[in-house]
Motif scaffolding. Sequence first.
Motif, PDB file in Angstrom:
ATOM      1  N   THR A 240      -7.173 -12.336  -7.227  1.00 36.52           N
ATOM      2  CA  THR A 240      -8.253 -12.382  -8.211  1.00 36.52           C
ATOM      3  C   THR A 240      -9.130 -13.568  -7.858  1.00 36.52           C
ATOM      4  O   THR A 240      -8.625 -14.698  -7.718  1.00 36.52           O
ATOM      5  CB  THR A 240      -7.689 -12.567  -9.640  1.00 36.52           C
ATOM      6  N   LEU A 241     -10.410 -13.291  -7.693  1.00 37.48           N
ATOM      7  CA  LEU A 241     -11.346 -14.339  -7.290  1.00 37.48           C
ATOM      8  C   LEU A 241     -11.297 -15.503  -8.276  1.00 37.48           C
ATOM      9  O   LEU A 241     -11.365 -15.305  -9.489  1.00 37.48           O
ATOM     10  CB  LEU A 241     -12.759 -13.728  -7.237  1.00 37.48           C
ATOM     11  N   GLY A 242     -11.119 -16.700  -7.737  1.00 42.79           N
ATOM     12  CA  GLY A 242     -11.109 -17.892  -8.582  1.00 42.79           C
ATOM     13  C   GLY A 242      -9.764 -18.204  -9.214  1.00 42.79           C
ATOM     14  O   GLY A 242      -9.552 -19.288  -9.730  1.00 42.79           O
ATOM     15  N   LEU A 243      -8.829 -17.234  -9.162  1.00 44.54           N
ATOM     16  CA  LEU A 243      -7.520 -17.468  -9.799  1.00 44.54           C
ATOM     17  C   LEU A 243      -6.386 -17.608  -8.793  1.00 44.54           C
ATOM     18  O   LEU A 243      -5.431 -18.337  -9.009  1.00 44.54           O
ATOM     19  CB  LEU A 243      -7.194 -16.327 -10.768  1.00 44.54           C
ATOM     20  N   GLY A 244      -6.475 -16.876  -7.691  1.00 42.29           N
ATOM     21  CA  GLY A 244      -5.423 -17.014  -6.685  1.00 42.29           C
ATOM     22  C   GLY A 244      -5.046 -15.704  -6.032  1.00 42.29           C
ATOM     23  O   GLY A 244      -5.556 -14.638  -6.387  1.00 42.29           O
ATOM     24  N   SER A 245      -4.141 -15.819  -5.054  1.00 42.61           N
ATOM     25  CA  SER A 245      -3.725 -14.656  -4.261  1.00 42.61           C
ATOM     26  C   SER A 245      -2.213 -14.630  -4.147  1.00 42.61           C
ATOM     27  O   SER A 245      -1.560 -15.678  -4.174  1.00 42.61           O
ATOM     28  CB  SER A 245      -4.280 -14.745  -2.843  1.00 42.61           C
ATOM     29  N   THR A 246      -1.659 -13.420  -4.023  1.00 48.15           N
ATOM     30  CA  THR A 246      -0.226 -13.268  -3.768  1.00 48.15           C
ATOM     31  C   THR A 246      -0.030 -12.293  -2.628  1.00 48.15           C
ATOM     32  O   THR A 246      -0.500 -11.155  -2.682  1.00 48.15           O
ATOM     33  CB  THR A 246       0.498 -12.726  -5.021  1.00 48.15           C
ATOM     34  N   PHE A 247       0.636 -12.769  -1.575  1.00 50.03           N
ATOM     35  CA  PHE A 247       0.982 -11.904  -0.447  1.00 50.03           C
ATOM     36  C   PHE A 247       2.456 -11.526  -0.601  1.00 50.03           C
ATOM     37  O   PHE A 247       3.303 -12.395  -0.845  1.00 50.03           O
ATOM     38  CB  PHE A 247       0.770 -12.632   0.887  1.00 50.03           C
ATOM     39  N   THR A 248       2.764 -10.230  -0.494  1.00 51.45           N
ATOM     40  CA  THR A 248       4.135  -9.759  -0.664  1.00 51.45           C
ATOM     41  C   THR A 248       4.635  -9.119   0.630  1.00 51.45           C
ATOM     42  O   THR A 248       3.975  -8.231   1.174  1.00 51.45           O
ATOM     43  CB  THR A 248       4.200  -8.730  -1.816  1.00 51.45           C
ATOM     44  N   VAL A 249       5.781  -9.605   1.113  1.00 49.04           N
ATOM     45  CA  VAL A 249       6.366  -9.057   2.346  1.00 49.04           C
ATOM     46  C   VAL A 249       7.709  -8.418   1.999  1.00 49.04           C
ATOM     47  O   VAL A 249       8.519  -9.016   1.283  1.00 49.04           O
ATOM     48  CB  VAL A 249       6.578 -10.173   3.402  1.00 49.04           C
ATOM     49  N   ARG A 250       7.917  -7.178   2.468  1.00 47.61           N
ATOM     50  CA  ARG A 250       9.196  -6.483   2.281  1.00 47.61           C
ATOM     51  C   ARG A 250       9.825  -6.272   3.646  1.00 47.61           C
ATOM     52  O   ARG A 250       9.171  -5.762   4.552  1.00 47.61           O
ATOM     53  CB  ARG A 250       8.966  -5.108   1.648  1.00 47.61           C
ATOM     54  N   LEU A 251      11.081  -6.669   3.761  1.00 50.67           N
ATOM     55  CA  LEU A 251      11.770  -6.496   5.047  1.00 50.67           C
ATOM     56  C   LEU A 251      13.133  -5.837   4.817  1.00 50.67           C
ATOM     57  O   LEU A 251      13.806  -6.155   3.833  1.00 50.67           O
ATOM     58  CB  LEU A 251      12.008  -7.865   5.698  1.00 50.67           C
ATOM     59  N   PRO A 252      13.531  -4.938   5.732  1.00 50.74           N
ATOM     60  CA  PRO A 252      14.872  -4.362   5.581  1.00 50.74           C
ATOM     61  C   PRO A 252      15.921  -5.454   5.821  1.00 50.74           C
ATOM     62  O   PRO A 252      15.716  -6.354   6.635  1.00 50.74           O
ATOM     63  CB  PRO A 252      14.929  -3.304   6.693  1.00 50.74           C
TER      64      PRO A 252
END
Length: 260
Positions: free
Chosen positions: A245-257
């Motif tokens: 969200t612009l101005g609020l932050g980012s979340t990157f999500t990684v899924r691994l077996p």
Amino acid sequence: RILDVNTMIIPDIRGNQMIVLLYDITEIRRLEKVRTDFVTNASHELRTPVTALKGFSEVLLDGALDNPQLLRQFLEIMYKESRRLEILVNDILDLSRAEQRQVPMKIEKIILNDAVKACFQVIKPQADEKGLKLRLLSNHPTPVVLEGDQSRLEQVLNNLIYNAVNYTDKGGKISVLLEETNEEVIFHVADTGIGIPEENLGRIFERFYRVDKGRSRNSGGTGLGLSIVRYLVQNMNGSISVKSTLGLGSTFTVRLPKSL
Ligand code: ADP
């Protein structure tokens, strides 16, 4: 007579039978374009520091060498530019290795909690400088464990955490949250930073794509980090996604077996 989708037998003007093969070259053309775009972008990025190095060394040789103040100032710029060149060349090599799956995987047991702590330790001086808090949270009562290549996993974590620090203004928070299911481990790298506009979200994993060129360059960014991350995650049979969200932050999500 149609033999299959790509092959037909038709008579020529003399009545002889001719086999006609049809190829769809759309994908080949697309890949050619990806390649030429990459070479154009890479040359452009490499040219900037090379031009600076050449220019400043010429000025020094032309006489500025005798002025101690200019000498120091220009050498500092040349050092910074050669450092940028080094980072860029390393990123290009990392990307091409990751794309071609050249480096064999070294499979070992990885304790994700420890890997995140190791990355935090490396990045802490930069975070402290900006007054950013680094937090490790886990939804799991015991350490989260997976099988994989430790150095690749750390490269993924480093890149994501480094970006979070880089694109978060003073006083913000960076959190890494760990989760575990029966088959997968999941980690989220979340920041309270500048965020990414909705219309750019789909492109940030492309090579050399930057939302704000100036900000990325000033902080030593090459625009290659996330494309390297995406290939590394794919090589580990995982997936990556982003919410922002612009101005609020980012979340990157990684899924691994959990095991390969
Ligand atoms: P760079 O070297 O420019 O950081 P990346 O491939 O790592 O290149 O990221 C591509 C672009 O995505 C960045 O230039 C930046 O605009 C955006 N970006 C990446 N991570 C974040 C983040 N955590 N917050 C805001 N923008 C981000």
